[in-house]
Write an enzyme that holds these catalytic residues in place. Structure first.
Site, PDB file in Angstrom:
ATOM      1  N   GLU A  91       0.826  -1.208   0.000  1.00  0.00           N
ATOM      2  CA  GLU A  91       0.000   0.000   0.000  1.00  0.00           C
ATOM      3  C   GLU A  91       0.865   1.265   0.000  1.00  0.00           C
ATOM      4  O   GLU A  91       0.525   2.259  -0.649  1.00  0.00           O
ATOM      5  CB  GLU A  91      -0.946   0.006   1.205  1.00  0.00           C
ATOM      6  CG  GLU A  91      -2.100  -0.955   1.110  1.00  0.00           C
ATOM      7  CD  GLU A  91      -1.695  -2.362   1.538  1.00  0.00           C
ATOM      8  OE1 GLU A  91      -0.541  -2.534   2.015  1.00  0.00           O
ATOM      9  OE2 GLU A  91      -2.517  -3.286   1.375  1.00  0.00           O
ATOM     10  N   HIS A 143      -1.881  -7.601  10.446  1.00  0.00           N
ATOM     11  CA  HIS A 143      -2.451  -8.029   9.177  1.00  0.00           C
ATOM     12  C   HIS A 143      -1.549  -9.045   8.497  1.00  0.00           C
ATOM     13  O   HIS A 143      -1.987 -10.104   8.047  1.00  0.00           O
ATOM     14  CB  HIS A 143      -2.675  -6.823   8.252  1.00  0.00           C
ATOM     15  CG  HIS A 143      -3.416  -7.149   6.995  1.00  0.00           C
ATOM     16  ND1 HIS A 143      -2.813  -7.770   5.919  1.00  0.00           N
ATOM     17  CD2 HIS A 143      -4.707  -6.964   6.651  1.00  0.00           C
ATOM     18  CE1 HIS A 143      -3.706  -7.954   4.966  1.00  0.00           C
ATOM     19  NE2 HIS A 143      -4.868  -7.475   5.375  1.00  0.00           N
ATOM     20  N   VAL A 201      -6.543   0.832  12.730  1.00  0.00           N
ATOM     21  CA  VAL A 201      -7.982   0.880  12.966  1.00  0.00           C
ATOM     22  C   VAL A 201      -8.471  -0.490  13.427  1.00  0.00           C
ATOM     23  O   VAL A 201      -8.054  -1.517  12.893  1.00  0.00           O
ATOM     24  CB  VAL A 201      -8.733   1.292  11.676  1.00  0.00           C
ATOM     25  CG1 VAL A 201     -10.222   1.039  11.797  1.00  0.00           C
ATOM     26  CG2 VAL A 201      -8.474   2.758  11.361  1.00  0.00           C
ATOM     27  N   HIS A 205     -11.182  -6.584  10.431  1.00  0.00           N
ATOM     28  CA  HIS A 205     -10.223  -7.607  10.854  1.00  0.00           C
ATOM     29  C   HIS A 205     -10.333  -7.873  12.352  1.00  0.00           C
ATOM     30  O   HIS A 205     -10.290  -9.025  12.791  1.00  0.00           O
ATOM     31  CB  HIS A 205      -8.797  -7.184  10.506  1.00  0.00           C
ATOM     32  CG  HIS A 205      -8.453  -7.361   9.062  1.00  0.00           C
ATOM     33  ND1 HIS A 205      -8.467  -8.593   8.446  1.00  0.00           N
ATOM     34  CD2 HIS A 205      -8.091  -6.469   8.102  1.00  0.00           C
ATOM     35  CE1 HIS A 205      -8.127  -8.465   7.170  1.00  0.00           C
ATOM     36  NE2 HIS A 205      -7.897  -7.184   6.943  1.00  0.00           N
TER      37      HIS A 205
END
Length: 270
Positions: A91, A143, A201, A205
């Site tokens: 990203e 993640h 955040v 997930h």
């Protein structure tokens, strides 16, 4: 630098409005409060998130290219771009590519975790904000990524170990895995574990992969005989973490000032 410089805060985005306010909007406000002479713009990276926000809440959000175009149209000649991303992964590279194509001078601030020094800065914050009882540990869910930046999770794990704080990291899509985190719990004789997202955040997930009843971190911890307690708090809710992002903006702003004549569009500030 004067009035010709804007700031763009870039987040992956979330469809959870509570998390958006507590993490993304709160960090944007911290940046705006620290640099009152410069306007702060928002951009999201996830097309799916932006689409769902529009469908569910009527909320329009710029992507990076749109935000940079808007900033240029508003008359600003340069922009400090600060991602709320944790890693310099795919990203981050996408963001850098968009900045490179834009017709405005820019500098991109560093992600939250890129070096052992960054891990050493974050670990005490996590420890202070998550006091533990006897035979209790913290399990952080990241993640994870196939990008080489995934190695920072191992460095973060080492930072906790160096401080003798019983924290174990497990990632959804990388290493260490959920099984690695649970193995650490079992070998340590831990009886209770707080589960916390190692994410900016606490959104989908956290609610599904971390705290879901099946195929989740919670289920893996529970099945190992350890009592899990999920905590729905993203890193962006921490004032101390927001301060780390503000400092990255400050460095990017200084970089624009130092290199005003030679900086390339989309340059990353080390």
């Amino acid at each position: 630098m004067g009035q010709d410089t804007a700031i763009l805060v870039v987040s992956f985005g979330t469809t959870h409005m509570d998390a958006l306010e507590r993490c993304i909007a709160a960090t944007e406000k911290a940046v705006a409060d620290s640099f009152p002479e410069h306007p702060v713009y928002r951009a999201f990276l996830s097309p799916m998130v932006m689409r769902r926000l529009k469908e569910r809440h009527g909320m329009e959000t710029d992507n990076v290219a749109q935000a940079l175009e808007r900033i240029a149209e508003d008359g600003y000649r340069q922009v400090a771009i600060q991602p709320t991303l944790l890693l310099r992964g795919y990203e981050y590279e996408l963001l850098a590519g968009e900045a490179e194509k834009a017709g405005i001078r820019s500098a991109i601030g560093r992600p939250l975790l890129e070096s052992t020094k960054d891990c050493a800065a974050l670990a005490p914050i996590v420890i202070e904000e998550n006091p533990l009882g006897e035979k209790e540990a913290l399990v952080l869910m990241g993640h994870g990524t196939e990008h080489e930046a995934n190695e920072i999770y191992h460095a973060m794990q080492n930072s906790f170990a160096e401080r003798k704080y019983p924290a174990f990291i497990g990632t959804v899509n990388g290493t260490p895995s959920f099984a690695d985190a649970v193995e650490g719990l079992v070998l340590s004789g831990i009886k209770r574990a707080k589960l916390l997202p190692l994410m900016f955040v606490a959104g989908d997930h956290a609610k599904n992969h971390m705290a879901g009843q099946e195929d989740s971190l919670l289920a893996a911890v529970r099945d190992a005989g350890v009592l899990p307690e999920p905590v729905f708090r993203g890193l962006g809710e921490s004032q101390s973490v927001r301060a780390l992002y503000v400092e990255r903006v400050r460095v990017a702003m200084k970089g624009l000032g130092r290199q005003a004549e030679i900086i390339a569009p989309g340059s990353c500030i080390p």
